[in-house]
Design an enzyme around this catalytic site. Structure first.
Site, PDB file in Angstrom:
ATOM      1  N   GLU A  36      21.168 111.654 -56.126  1.00  0.00           N
ATOM      2  CA  GLU A  36      21.320 110.607 -57.128  1.00  0.00           C
ATOM      3  C   GLU A  36      22.253 109.558 -56.517  1.00  0.00           C
ATOM      4  O   GLU A  36      23.341 109.894 -56.049  1.00  0.00           O
ATOM      5  CB  GLU A  36      21.943 111.177 -58.413  1.00  0.00           C
ATOM      6  CG  GLU A  36      22.013 110.094 -59.462  1.00  0.00           C
ATOM      7  CD  GLU A  36      22.642 110.533 -60.782  1.00  0.00           C
ATOM      8  OE1 GLU A  36      22.933 111.719 -60.965  1.00  0.00           O
ATOM      9  OE2 GLU A  36      22.832 109.635 -61.621  1.00  0.00           O
ATOM     10  N   ARG A 263      25.696 126.554 -53.785  1.00  0.00           N
ATOM     11  CA  ARG A 263      26.237 125.315 -53.248  1.00  0.00           C
ATOM     12  C   ARG A 263      27.385 125.605 -52.304  1.00  0.00           C
ATOM     13  O   ARG A 263      27.996 126.655 -52.345  1.00  0.00           O
ATOM     14  CB  ARG A 263      26.643 124.330 -54.340  1.00  0.00           C
ATOM     15  CG  ARG A 263      27.465 124.848 -55.456  1.00  0.00           C
ATOM     16  CD  ARG A 263      27.452 123.905 -56.666  1.00  0.00           C
ATOM     17  NE  ARG A 263      27.864 122.548 -56.367  1.00  0.00           N
ATOM     18  CZ  ARG A 263      27.145 121.476 -56.693  1.00  0.00           C
ATOM     19  NH1 ARG A 263      25.976 121.594 -57.282  1.00  0.00           N
ATOM     20  NH2 ARG A 263      27.597 120.281 -56.436  1.00  0.00           N
ATOM     21  N   LYS A 273      30.949 114.705 -57.388  1.00  0.00           N
ATOM     22  CA  LYS A 273      30.991 113.251 -57.258  1.00  0.00           C
ATOM     23  C   LYS A 273      31.874 112.619 -58.323  1.00  0.00           C
ATOM     24  O   LYS A 273      32.477 111.583 -58.079  1.00  0.00           O
ATOM     25  CB  LYS A 273      29.574 112.678 -57.298  1.00  0.00           C
ATOM     26  CG  LYS A 273      28.966 112.621 -55.896  1.00  0.00           C
ATOM     27  CD  LYS A 273      27.634 111.920 -55.886  1.00  0.00           C
ATOM     28  CE  LYS A 273      26.552 112.842 -56.352  1.00  0.00           C
ATOM     29  NZ  LYS A 273      25.212 112.301 -56.199  1.00  0.00           N
TER      30      LYS A 273
HETATM   31  P1  ATP Z   1      27.761 116.635 -57.385  1.00  0.00           P
HETATM   32  O1  ATP Z   1      27.873 117.838 -58.239  1.00  0.00           O
HETATM   33  O2  ATP Z   1      28.620 116.648 -56.182  1.00  0.00           O
HETATM   34  O3  ATP Z   1      27.856 115.357 -58.154  1.00  0.00           O
HETATM   35  P2  ATP Z   1      24.948 116.547 -57.455  1.00  0.00           P
HETATM   36  O4  ATP Z   1      24.217 117.818 -57.358  1.00  0.00           O
HETATM   37  O5  ATP Z   1      25.022 115.915 -58.793  1.00  0.00           O
HETATM   38  O6  ATP Z   1      26.337 116.706 -56.753  1.00  0.00           O
HETATM   39  P3  ATP Z   1      22.910 115.038 -56.215  1.00  0.00           P
HETATM   40  O7  ATP Z   1      22.982 113.688 -55.657  1.00  0.00           O
HETATM   41  O8  ATP Z   1      22.101 115.264 -57.429  1.00  0.00           O
HETATM   42  O9  ATP Z   1      24.407 115.485 -56.471  1.00  0.00           O
HETATM   43  O10 ATP Z   1      22.520 116.088 -55.099  1.00  0.00           O
HETATM   44  C1  ATP Z   1      21.444 115.911 -54.209  1.00  0.00           C
HETATM   45  C2  ATP Z   1      21.074 117.246 -53.639  1.00  0.00           C
HETATM   46  O11 ATP Z   1      22.184 117.816 -52.939  1.00  0.00           O
HETATM   47  C3  ATP Z   1      20.679 118.221 -54.714  1.00  0.00           C
HETATM   48  O12 ATP Z   1      19.513 118.907 -54.299  1.00  0.00           O
HETATM   49  C4  ATP Z   1      21.855 119.143 -54.807  1.00  0.00           C
HETATM   50  O13 ATP Z   1      21.481 120.416 -55.213  1.00  0.00           O
HETATM   51  C5  ATP Z   1      22.411 119.119 -53.393  1.00  0.00           C
HETATM   52  N1  ATP Z   1      23.840 119.405 -53.395  1.00  0.00           N
HETATM   53  C6  ATP Z   1      24.790 118.743 -54.078  1.00  0.00           C
HETATM   54  N2  ATP Z   1      25.999 119.313 -53.894  1.00  0.00           N
HETATM   55  C7  ATP Z   1      25.800 120.357 -53.061  1.00  0.00           C
HETATM   56  C8  ATP Z   1      26.653 121.362 -52.501  1.00  0.00           C
HETATM   57  N3  ATP Z   1      27.961 121.383 -52.740  1.00  0.00           N
HETATM   58  N4  ATP Z   1      26.098 122.288 -51.682  1.00  0.00           N
HETATM   59  C9  ATP Z   1      24.780 122.266 -51.423  1.00  0.00           C
HETATM   60  N5  ATP Z   1      23.920 121.362 -51.926  1.00  0.00           N
HETATM   61  C10 ATP Z   1      24.417 120.427 -52.749  1.00  0.00           C
HETATM   62 MG    MG Z   2      22.733 116.003 -59.545  1.00  0.00          MG
END
Ligand code: ATP
Ligand code: MG
Length: 557
Positions: A36, A263, A273
């Site tokens: 995102e 994760r 984020k």
């Molecule tokens: P955050 O919780 O940090 O805001 P998010 O999951 O909302 O992260 P996205 O931009 O939606 O952020 O994530 C893009 C991809 O990266 C998704 O497939 C998500 O599952 C993966 N991802 C995000 N954080 C991690 C992590 N700490 N370890 C592994 N994969 C991750």
């Molecule tokens: Mg997300």
């Protein structure tokens, strides 16, 4: 290190893909990385990137880059651009397959019409508060919305008018018609569309006032792109039945399979984020690319290489168990990389003047020094030597602690690549501060040891006449505790107030002058350093990437 680290490369997802390919379920695999664009990528995203692009490479498939842009008010083009730059920098290529979920808004809308026509979706007039109270709890079933049994005609009419902008924000939603008594709360008639007026979407502008939810958009985007394996983190495990419901109930060309993995969590930092946005917004750091940030941009500026980050992601492995990875693992990965590749240089971070009283005034010698102790292909360089030098303040002690092997009054030490010197006199100012050492050199010791005695210590130095003044930024961990904000505390109270130390009068050997931003070196006996983007030809700025060994929590000796 947690106990879940596996041998790199094989993991349960790989095995699933191998089995699917062996069974002829797919001719080729297609994965995607779906960020995102509401922030910069962090090292957790790197794990997902390495996994998705890596699997596509391994199995001869493809990996799409798709922006999950259904939440316009937190997203912007700066984030889109930074994400592309970071994925590329990490070494991956999406070819011409960059997509936006917003590319599918029209199709998603048509699928919503299809769901309404199948009586699988309805327009609901409950407000957010009411919707929540109707949803029930983990132990109690929800209650049906009073609008659940609207006719297809009425739903179609209302939904079209929602799109046309006839209703204010929050007045109506489109909901899936699944099961308000489901033990899985995600299946209790989840919201598929909400009304949002007045937001300008970074891709679609003001074309829409109706936005699909992530849970509805994600599976359909995957299906439209022919994704075979949709990899996501464990918190989406409970959403999988809804994911499957979506792809099974609209006319999409394929049914991707969602697979969850744990994760990445890393000690002494935060990864969400939301928190990273707060660190930047509240100026606890100097931006998304601050070298203390766990972002890809921060790590790049800190001197990490893409190879080290990929290697780290391989080393942490892919499992389904939650784990907290030691910062030491990340640091040892970059240390291993730079130990092998970084040219050696001498830089005095806290200068103390040394005058060699028996060395002729005005004379300069050019000393050949190897750029790398093990890799001869990195060659030699000339290091100027003269009567006046700088050494590091911490390499001299008037009253040495036990075991101190460097310079002391009356004692000898070897200047790296040059002579053995003896400290003859300590010069102090009116306050008793040491301002200069007067030493004698044994001029027979260039490139060879004295015959009659052993000199144990070796210290680095820079010629005072030739040295280049520089700023050196030393970084420590951004947080004082391994898990910031543990137990519900405000994570900001765990910020380490001493995470940045600026040394503003470091002196570098001249071979370091003019190095381009991003160039990495080992400063002998100090650590690995990279030229910062703030550098100018007049004033180089270097960032500490990582120390020579894992000394965190131990004092410098
Ligand atoms: P955050 O919780 O940090 O805001 P998010 O999951 O909302 O992260 P996205 O931009 O939606 O952020 O994530 C893009 C991809 O990266 C998704 O497939 C998500 O599952 C993966 N991802 C995000 N954080 C991690 C992590 N700490 N370890 C592994 N994969 C991750
Ligand atoms: Mg997300």
């Amino acid at each position: 290190m947690s106990d879940t680290v596996e041998t790199p490369r094989t993991n349960f997802i790989r095995q699933i893909i191998e089995a699917d390919l062996a069974a002829g379920k797919h001719a080729r695999i297609v994965t995607r990385f779906p960020p995102e664009p509401n922030g910069y990528l962090h090292i957790g995203h790197a794990k997902s990137i390495v996994l998705n692009f890596g699997l596509a490479q391994t199995f001869g498939g493809t990996c799409n880059l798709r922006f999950d842009d259904t939440n316009p008010h937190k997203e912007n083009v700066e984030f889109v651009d930074s994400i592309k730059a970071d994925v590329r920098w990490l070494g991956f290529d999406w070819g011409d397959r960059v997509y936006f979920a917003s590319d599918y808004f029209e199709q998603l809308y048509a699928f919503a019409i299809e769901l309404i026509e199948k009586r699988l979706a309805y327009v609901c007039d409950l407000n957010a508060e009411e919707t929540r109270s109707y949803r029930g709890t983990l132990t109690e079933p929800g209650r049906d919305s009073p609008y659940r049994d609207r006719t297809v005609e009425e739903n179609l009419d209302l939904f079209k008018r929602m799109r046309a902008g006839e209703f204010p924000d929050g007045a109506r939603t489109l909901r899936a018609r699944i099961d308000m008594a489901s033990p899985n709360i995600n299946l209790r008639d989840p919201v598929l569309y909400r009304i949002k007026h007045g937001v300008v979407h970074h891709q679609t502008g003001s074309a829409w006032c109706l936005y699909p939810t992530y849970d509805y958009t994600h599976p359909i985007s995957d299906a439209l792109e022919g994704i075979t394996h949709s990899l996501c983190t464990l918190e989406f495990e409970d959403h999988r039945p809804l994911y499957d419901w979506c792809v099974n109930n609209v006319s999409v060309p394929c049914k991707p399979r969602q697979i969850e993995f744990s994760r990445l969590n890393l000690e002494y930092t935060v990864m969400s984020k939301r928190r990273l946005t707060e660190l930047v917004g509240e100026r606890h750091v100097h931006g998304w690319d601050d070298p203390r940030m766990p972002t890809v941009a921060g790590l790049r500026r800190r001197g990490y290489t893409p190879g080290a980050i990929r290697d780290f992601c391989e080393r942490v492995g892919v499992t389904k168990s939650d784990n907290l990875v030691e910062m030491a693992l990340l640091e040892s990965t970059i240390r291993d990389d730079l130990d092998a590749t970084a040219p050696r240089r001498m830089a005095v971070l806290r200068p103390l003047k040394v005058v060699i009283t028996n060395y002729p005034e005005g004379r300069t010698e050019s000393i050949e020094a190897r750029n790398h102790p093990k890799d001869e292909t990195l060659g030699l360089r000339a290091v100027p030597f003269g009567r006046e030098l700088y050494i590091d303040r911490t390499d001299f002690e008037e009253i040495p602690p036990k075991g101190f092997k460097r310079l002391i009054p009356g004692g000898e030490v070897r200047l790296r690549n040059a002579y053995v010197i003896r400290c003859e006199e300590v010069v102090k100012d009116a306050d008793g501060e040491i301002v200069e050492l007067r030493v004698s050199a044994d001029l027979d010791t260039l490139g060879r040891n004295p015959e009659d005695r052993k000199v144990k210590g070796v210290i680095h130095w820079v010629s005072a006449d030739h040295g280049v003044r520089a700023e050196v930024r030393l970084y420590d961990r951004l947080f004082r505790v391994a898990v910031p904000g543990a137990g519900g505390a405000d994570f900001r109270t765990d910020i380490n107030p001493d995470s940045l130390q600026i040394l503003s009068d470091a002196v570098l050997e001249p071979a370091l002058q003019g190095a381009e931003a991003g160039t990495r070196f080992q400063f002998e006996r100090e650590g690995y350093f990279v030229v910062d983007t703030d550098s100018t030809p007049e004033r180089p700025v270097f960032n500490l990437t990582v120390g020579l060994r894992d000394t965190w929590g131990k004092s410098r000796s």
